[in-house]
Design an enzyme around this catalytic site. Structure first.
Site, PDB file in Angstrom:
ATOM      1  N   ARG A   1      54.153  36.246  15.711  1.00  0.00           N
ATOM      2  CA  ARG A   1      53.174  36.452  16.795  1.00  0.00           C
ATOM      3  C   ARG A   1      53.583  35.677  18.043  1.00  0.00           C
ATOM      4  O   ARG A   1      53.287  36.076  19.171  1.00  0.00           O
ATOM      5  CB  ARG A   1      51.752  36.166  16.358  1.00  0.00           C
ATOM      6  CG  ARG A   1      51.368  34.732  15.946  1.00  0.00           C
ATOM      7  CD  ARG A   1      51.162  33.829  17.139  1.00  0.00           C
ATOM      8  NE  ARG A   1      50.143  32.836  16.976  1.00  0.00           N
ATOM      9  CZ  ARG A   1      50.192  31.623  17.519  1.00  0.00           C
ATOM     10  NH1 ARG A   1      51.248  31.221  18.197  1.00  0.00           N
ATOM     11  NH2 ARG A   1      49.190  30.802  17.370  1.00  0.00           N
TER      12      ARG A   1
ATOM     13  N   HIS B   1      63.627  26.502  14.634  1.00  0.00           N
ATOM     14  CA  HIS B   1      63.106  27.535  13.723  1.00  0.00           C
ATOM     15  C   HIS B   1      62.610  28.783  14.461  1.00  0.00           C
ATOM     16  O   HIS B   1      62.894  29.911  14.068  1.00  0.00           O
ATOM     17  CB  HIS B   1      61.979  26.920  12.882  1.00  0.00           C
ATOM     18  CG  HIS B   1      61.262  27.908  12.025  1.00  0.00           C
ATOM     19  ND1 HIS B   1      61.851  28.499  10.926  1.00  0.00           N
ATOM     20  CD2 HIS B   1      60.018  28.438  12.120  1.00  0.00           C
ATOM     21  CE1 HIS B   1      60.986  29.340  10.386  1.00  0.00           C
ATOM     22  NE2 HIS B   1      59.871  29.322  11.086  1.00  0.00           N
ATOM     23  N   GLN B   2      61.850  28.571  15.549  1.00  0.00           N
ATOM     24  CA  GLN B   2      61.244  29.711  16.249  1.00  0.00           C
ATOM     25  C   GLN B   2      62.262  30.548  17.024  1.00  0.00           C
ATOM     26  O   GLN B   2      61.991  31.709  17.349  1.00  0.00           O
ATOM     27  CB  GLN B   2      60.219  29.200  17.275  1.00  0.00           C
ATOM     28  CG  GLN B   2      59.018  28.494  16.687  1.00  0.00           C
ATOM     29  CD  GLN B   2      58.006  29.473  16.139  1.00  0.00           C
ATOM     30  OE1 GLN B   2      57.954  30.636  16.539  1.00  0.00           O
ATOM     31  NE2 GLN B   2      57.216  29.029  15.196  1.00  0.00           N
TER      32      GLN B   2
ATOM     33  N   LYS C   1      53.741  17.714  25.993  1.00  0.00           N
ATOM     34  CA  LYS C   1      55.027  18.431  25.900  1.00  0.00           C
ATOM     35  C   LYS C   1      55.360  19.054  27.256  1.00  0.00           C
ATOM     36  O   LYS C   1      54.457  19.416  28.033  1.00  0.00           O
ATOM     37  CB  LYS C   1      54.960  19.541  24.848  1.00  0.00           C
ATOM     38  CG  LYS C   1      55.069  19.039  23.408  1.00  0.00           C
ATOM     39  CD  LYS C   1      55.163  20.224  22.453  1.00  0.00           C
ATOM     40  CE  LYS C   1      55.122  19.776  21.005  1.00  0.00           C
ATOM     41  NZ  LYS C   1      54.958  20.909  20.077  1.00  0.00           N
TER      42      LYS C   1
ATOM     43  N   MET D   1      57.621  28.840  25.920  1.00  0.00           N
ATOM     44  CA  MET D   1      56.873  29.020  24.675  1.00  0.00           C
ATOM     45  C   MET D   1      56.723  27.746  23.857  1.00  0.00           C
ATOM     46  O   MET D   1      55.949  27.706  22.911  1.00  0.00           O
ATOM     47  CB  MET D   1      57.594  30.076  23.802  1.00  0.00           C
ATOM     48  CG  MET D   1      57.814  31.407  24.486  1.00  0.00           C
ATOM     49  SD  MET D   1      56.301  32.149  25.124  1.00  0.00           S
ATOM     50  CE  MET D   1      55.374  32.415  23.618  1.00  0.00           C
TER      51      MET D   1
ATOM     52  N   GLY E   1      53.170  30.554  27.452  1.00  0.00           N
ATOM     53  CA  GLY E   1      52.650  31.026  26.158  1.00  0.00           C
ATOM     54  C   GLY E   1      52.175  29.846  25.329  1.00  0.00           C
ATOM     55  O   GLY E   1      52.974  29.107  24.757  1.00  0.00           O
TER      56      GLY E   1
ATOM     57  N   ASN F   1      71.260  24.331  23.639  1.00  0.00           N
ATOM     58  CA  ASN F   1      70.422  23.507  22.765  1.00  0.00           C
ATOM     59  C   ASN F   1      70.881  22.064  22.866  1.00  0.00           C
ATOM     60  O   ASN F   1      72.060  21.802  23.115  1.00  0.00           O
ATOM     61  CB  ASN F   1      70.514  23.988  21.308  1.00  0.00           C
ATOM     62  CG  ASN F   1      69.431  23.366  20.440  1.00  0.00           C
ATOM     63  OD1 ASN F   1      68.253  23.415  20.781  1.00  0.00           O
ATOM     64  ND2 ASN F   1      69.811  22.755  19.333  1.00  0.00           N
TER      65      ASN F   1
ATOM     66  N   SER G   1      60.668  21.509  21.449  1.00  0.00           N
ATOM     67  CA  SER G   1      59.534  20.581  21.307  1.00  0.00           C
ATOM     68  C   SER G   1      59.724  19.384  22.235  1.00  0.00           C
ATOM     69  O   SER G   1      59.332  18.270  21.910  1.00  0.00           O
ATOM     70  CB  SER G   1      59.394  20.148  19.851  1.00  0.00           C
ATOM     71  OG  SER G   1      60.651  19.765  19.345  1.00  0.00           O
TER      72      SER G   1
ATOM     73  N   LYS H   1      42.671  30.620  11.791  1.00  0.00           N
ATOM     74  CA  LYS H   1      43.920  30.174  11.160  1.00  0.00           C
ATOM     75  C   LYS H   1      43.766  28.689  10.891  1.00  0.00           C
ATOM     76  O   LYS H   1      43.421  27.923  11.782  1.00  0.00           O
ATOM     77  CB  LYS H   1      45.124  30.422  12.053  1.00  0.00           C
ATOM     78  CG  LYS H   1      46.423  29.916  11.392  1.00  0.00           C
ATOM     79  CD  LYS H   1      47.667  30.380  12.099  1.00  0.00           C
ATOM     80  CE  LYS H   1      48.029  29.483  13.247  1.00  0.00           C
ATOM     81  NZ  LYS H   1      49.384  29.794  13.772  1.00  0.00           N
TER      82      LYS H   1
END
Ligand code: NAD
Length: 321
Positions: free
Chosen positions: A110, A137-138, A226, A219, A292, A159, A199, A67
């Site tokens: 994925r 977004h995710q 991070k 994730m 993950g 959030n 993030s 990728k």
């Protein structure tokens, strides 16, 4: 060569297809029949972009490729997605380029599949409340895939900017599950399963906020520096991951490892649980944490599924190359 354009992915590849592909490749990785190659990620000194490759080979499915892509922070001003990905697949017998597949939506699918696989194999069977930290977004992909894994009766979300939580409420409503915006104390106190997908570069969730028996899928942390949860929480949990080498360097476990609270030998590849070589959750009150990190083999697995589905559905573009 086969081309599967980005615009075709949504109509072709379901969350279920991604789940099956990701579960299979995690199992292959733990059996050592699939291997990720070293990741290349570079600041190119143009357009503030980060560009790189994730690649690997699965000897079971014969998925070989890479990728390519990265992060172009000013793309939004152009009406484009900041994260850009394209997957290239090669014929494992000849090395010829077999396919080029749009990788933007596949990356979200994925990643969501990975946390869903962890919930299937590690969350308590009686899990009923799903907590989600992050509403970027995710997050909607994460929520949609997770809701299929247990008969969840409620979703609680947090959030940094609460006004963004509406997108999670909308997905929960679409799935017929009530949603409530909560603070982190309530989220930890109520949730049986918690997904973190931010993030952040500093811990958000503290060990004291999480109940015994919780399953966490962390994730968001996929880069050095991070961090989403306190190291004390990682140290208290049984830690599972997609790939140990990535967990200790760029995953959520990196900070607990750097502090000497856990070592690489304490981390279990989720594929070992899928294969039945590790029992997974051993007790109702155990905290399980899936780190993950995101591996190239996941991208190759879902892109291969996209090619198969495009060929079957007659939407693959075939070019002489
Ligand atoms: P996004 O930019 O759309 O959303 C970012 C989210 O992080 C928002 O909810 C924002 O409020 C939150 N956030 C940012 N800084 C924070 C802080 N200091 N404290 C608390 N919350 C904070 O990003 P996205 O596309 O949703 O991706 C989320 C994360 O997932 C990113 O770090 C991305 O790199 C990572 N990611 C991981 C994988 C993987 O395979 N593990 C794959 C894709 C993306």
């Amino acid at each position: 060569m086969i081309i599967v354009p980005e615009r075709e992915i949504a109509g072709l590849v379901s969350a279920d297809a991604c789940f099956a592909a990701v579960e299979q490749v995690f199992a292959s990785m733990a059996k050592k029949s699939a291997r990720n190659f070293p990741v290349v990620r570079e600041a190119i000194g143009h357009a503030d972009a980060l560009y790189g490759f994730k690649s690997g080979f699965d000897r079971e499915s014969l998925a070989l490729g890479l990728k390519s892509g990265g992060f172009w922070p000013r793309n939004t001003e152009r009406g484009l997605t900041n994260h850009q990905s394209t997957v290239f697949l090669f014929d494992a017998d000849t090395g010829r380029c077999r396919a080029m597949v749009g990788g933007n939506l596949l990356t979200a699918l994925r990643t969501a599949a990975a946390s869903a696989v962890s919930i299937k194999h590690l969350a308590r069977a009686d899990s009923r409340v799903l907590g989600i930290v992050g509403a970027g977004h995710q997050s909607t992909f994460q929520l949609r895939a997770a809701l299929d894994q247990r008969p969840f009766e409620k979703v609680v979300g947090w959030n940094l900017h609460p006004e963004k939580l509406g997108r999670l409420a909308a997905v929960a409503a679409e799935k017929g599950v009530p949603f409530e915006a909560v603070d982190l104390d309530r989220l930890g106190a109520e949730a049986d399963v918690i997904i973190t997908i931010t993030s952040s570069f500093a811990p958000i969730l503290r060990a004291a906020q999480v109940r015994p028996g919780t399953h966490l899928a962390c994730m968001g942390t996929d880069t050095s520096g991070k961090q989403e949860v306190e190291t004390a929480l990682v140290a208290r949990a049984t830690v599972f991951t997609d790939e140990i080498a990535q967990a200790v360097t760029i995953g959520e476990a990196q900070h607990a490892v750097a502090k000497g609270l856990i070592g690489a030998g304490d981390i279990v590849e989720i594929g070992a649980v899928i294969n039945g070589d590790h029992p997974g959750r051993a007790a109702t009150r155990e905290i399980t944490l899936f780190d993950g990190t995101g591996v190239g083999l996941q991208d190759l697995a879902v892109a291969s599924a996209a090619v198969d589905l495009a060929l079957a559905g007659g939407v693959a573009v075939e070019v002489d190359f």
